[in-house]
Design a protein around this motif. Structure first.
Motif, short mmCIF file in Angstrom:
data_model
loop_
_atom_site.label_atom_id
_atom_site.label_comp_id
_atom_site.label_asym_id
_atom_site.label_seq_id
_atom_site.Cartn_x
_atom_site.Cartn_y
_atom_site.Cartn_z
N SER A 145 -4.55 9.01 2.50
CA SER A 145 -4.52 7.78 1.71
C SER A 145 -3.35 6.71 2.03
N LEU A 146 -3.54 5.64 2.01
CA LEU A 146 -2.75 4.55 2.06
C LEU A 146 -2.82 3.47 1.60
N ALA A 147 -1.52 2.88 0.78
CA ALA A 147 -1.89 1.75 -0.10
C ALA A 147 -1.00 0.55 0.65
N ASP A 148 -1.64 -0.64 0.49
CA ASP A 148 -0.71 -1.86 1.00
C ASP A 148 -0.54 -2.33 -0.30
N LEU B 44 -3.94 -11.19 3.02
CA LEU B 44 -5.35 -11.64 3.21
C LEU B 44 -6.30 -10.25 3.67
N GLY B 45 -5.57 -9.21 3.61
CA GLY B 45 -6.17 -7.87 3.93
C GLY B 45 -6.22 -7.38 5.26
N ALA C 201 -6.38 1.43 0.73
CA ALA C 201 -6.52 0.50 -0.53
C ALA C 201 -5.46 -0.89 -0.34
N GLY C 202 -5.85 -1.73 -0.67
CA GLY C 202 -5.17 -3.05 -0.80
C GLY C 202 -5.02 -3.37 -2.46
N ILE C 203 -3.71 -3.87 -2.68
CA ILE C 203 -3.39 -4.28 -4.06
C ILE C 203 -2.75 -5.55 -4.05
N GLU C 204 -3.67 -6.42 -4.83
CA GLU C 204 -3.39 -8.00 -4.70
C GLU C 204 -3.45 -8.54 -6.03
N THR C 205 -2.78 -9.39 -6.26
CA THR C 205 -2.99 -10.26 -7.70
C THR C 205 -3.09 -11.94 -7.23
N ALA C 206 -2.81 -12.39 -6.07
CA ALA C 206 -2.91 -13.61 -6.04
C ALA C 206 -4.51 -14.03 -5.79
N PRO C 207 -4.82 -14.71 -6.66
CA PRO C 207 -6.55 -14.78 -6.65
C PRO C 207 -7.11 -15.11 -5.42
N LEU C 208 -6.93 -16.31 -4.61
CA LEU C 208 -7.38 -16.66 -3.49
C LEU C 208 -7.30 -15.58 -2.51
N ALA C 209 -5.85 -14.84 -2.39
CA ALA C 209 -5.93 -13.94 -1.18
C ALA C 209 -6.80 -12.71 -1.61
N GLY D 119 -15.78 1.15 5.64
CA GLY D 119 -16.23 1.93 4.48
C GLY D 119 -15.13 2.60 3.81
N ASN D 120 -13.95 2.60 4.39
CA ASN D 120 -12.85 3.47 3.78
C ASN D 120 -11.56 2.30 3.38
N ALA D 121 -12.09 1.17 3.30
CA ALA D 121 -11.12 0.16 2.85
C ALA D 121 -11.67 -0.34 1.34
N ARG D 122 -10.75 -0.65 0.52
CA ARG D 122 -10.81 -1.24 -0.88
C ARG D 122 -9.96 -2.09 -1.11
N ILE D 123 -10.02 -3.25 -1.68
CA ILE D 123 -9.21 -4.08 -2.31
C ILE D 123 -9.30 -4.11 -3.82
N HIS D 124 -8.21 -3.79 -4.72
CA HIS D 124 -8.24 -3.98 -6.10
C HIS D 124 -7.36 -5.18 -6.53
N TYR D 125 -7.98 -5.90 -7.57
CA TYR D 125 -7.24 -6.90 -8.10
C TYR D 125 -6.32 -6.31 -9.35
N ARG D 126 -4.98 -5.97 -8.81
CA ARG D 126 -4.15 -5.32 -9.75
C ARG D 126 -2.80 -5.71 -9.32
N SER D 127 -1.87 -5.45 -10.32
CA SER D 127 -0.53 -5.74 -10.20
C SER D 127 0.08 -4.55 -9.39
#
Ligand code: SAM
Length: 255
Positions: free
Chosen positions: A129-132, A137-138, A154-162, A176-184
């Motif tokens: 498992s790995l988090a950025d 922009l992913g 997993a990508g963790i990002e809070t800039a709405p457009l990014a 399928g093994n990639a996810r982006i979460h809107y979270r600080s």
């Protein structure tokens, strides 16, 4: 020095390229054969294209290509744009550079070679498992997910457009093994990851390392692109052979 190289130097190169392109255009114009007449728009576009070409030679990041191309046109015709266009541009910048003022972390992107080095490290260490943290922009999420299909990325990002653009990017990539979460990133539980990657700024590094020490499991890795944790020796520094000589600082969590 690092800040100069990353933030000021590219803009100095832009000025140099534009100046050179302008000098060449001004020298060429009187030499044009009789009857060859171009409107100022075409001349400025040609100048922008020349400047973009010089930018490539000077190895400016690709994001500067459109800036170089359209800069002369925009300078001359700035008053031709309606007022709302500036408001829209401002809002887009705000939604993209959301964390620049509050977190002092702007948006700049990890390049392909660095993402490949990160994927190689994940494979070498058998990470599952790995988090950025602050995934922009992913790019990293998609590249590592493709290179390591067995790793949950997993990508963790809070800039709405990014966030929106990176979600779209992941959907289009069908990873399928990639996810982006809107979270600080401060609310993300780092215990879930074998490898945590970040490319932020010098400002959050001490606080982030404290969080990593509290949450990450022994033997797992915190990898910081370019920015060190002050007064902490990394287990290893990976020197990437890219244009900006990226250094990945690898911190191993101890038990
Ligand atoms: C320098 S960019 C790196 C982008 C991406 N990781 C890459 O390497 O291509 C840093 C990103 O962190 C995001 N960021 C800053 N503070 C954050 C926070 N508290 N939570 C989530 N994302 C954050 C910014 O919006 C920006 O997109």
């Amino acid at each position: 020095m690092l800040m100069f190289r990353r933030h000021l130097l590219p803009w100095l190169k832009v000025l140099l390229c534009q100046g050179l392109a302008l000098a060449i255009v001004l020298a060429l114009l009187p030499m044009l054969p009789e009857g060859w007449r171009f409107g100022p728009g075409w001349v400025l576009l040609f100048e922008g294209a020349l400047a973009a070409l010089f930018g490539l030679v000077l190895r400016l990041p690709r994001i500067f290509l459109p800036i170089q191309l359209f800069l002369p046109l925009l300078v001359l015709y700035s008053d031709a744009l309606p007022g709302w266009a500036y408001l829209v541009a401002f809002l887009l910048c705000l939604l993209l550079y959301w964390n620049s003022a509050t977190e002092q972390v702007p948006l700049y992107l990890t390049n392909g070679r660095t993402a490949a080095a990160l994927a190689a490290l994940a494979r070498e260490r058998g990470a599952r498992s790995l988090a950025d943290l602050g995934s922009g922009l992913g790019d990293v999420v998609v590249r590592v997910a493709r290179a390591c299909p067995d790793v949950a990325v997993a990508g963790i990002e809070t800039a709405p457009l990014a966030f929106a653009l990176s979600r779209l990017r992941v959907a289009l990539a069908r990873a399928g093994n990639a996810r982006i979460h809107y979270r600080s990133l401060w609310d993300e539980d780092l215990a879930a990851y074998d490898l945590v990657y970040c490319f932020l700024s010098p400002v959050p590094m001490p606080k982030l390392y404290e969080k990593a020490l509290r949450e990450m499991r022994p033997g797992t890795l915190l990898v910081s692109n370019s920015f060190i944790v002050p007064d902490v020796a990394p287990e290893r520094v990976i020197e990437v052979e890219d244009g900006r000589r990226t250094r990945l600082h690898v911190y191993r969590m101890r038990g």
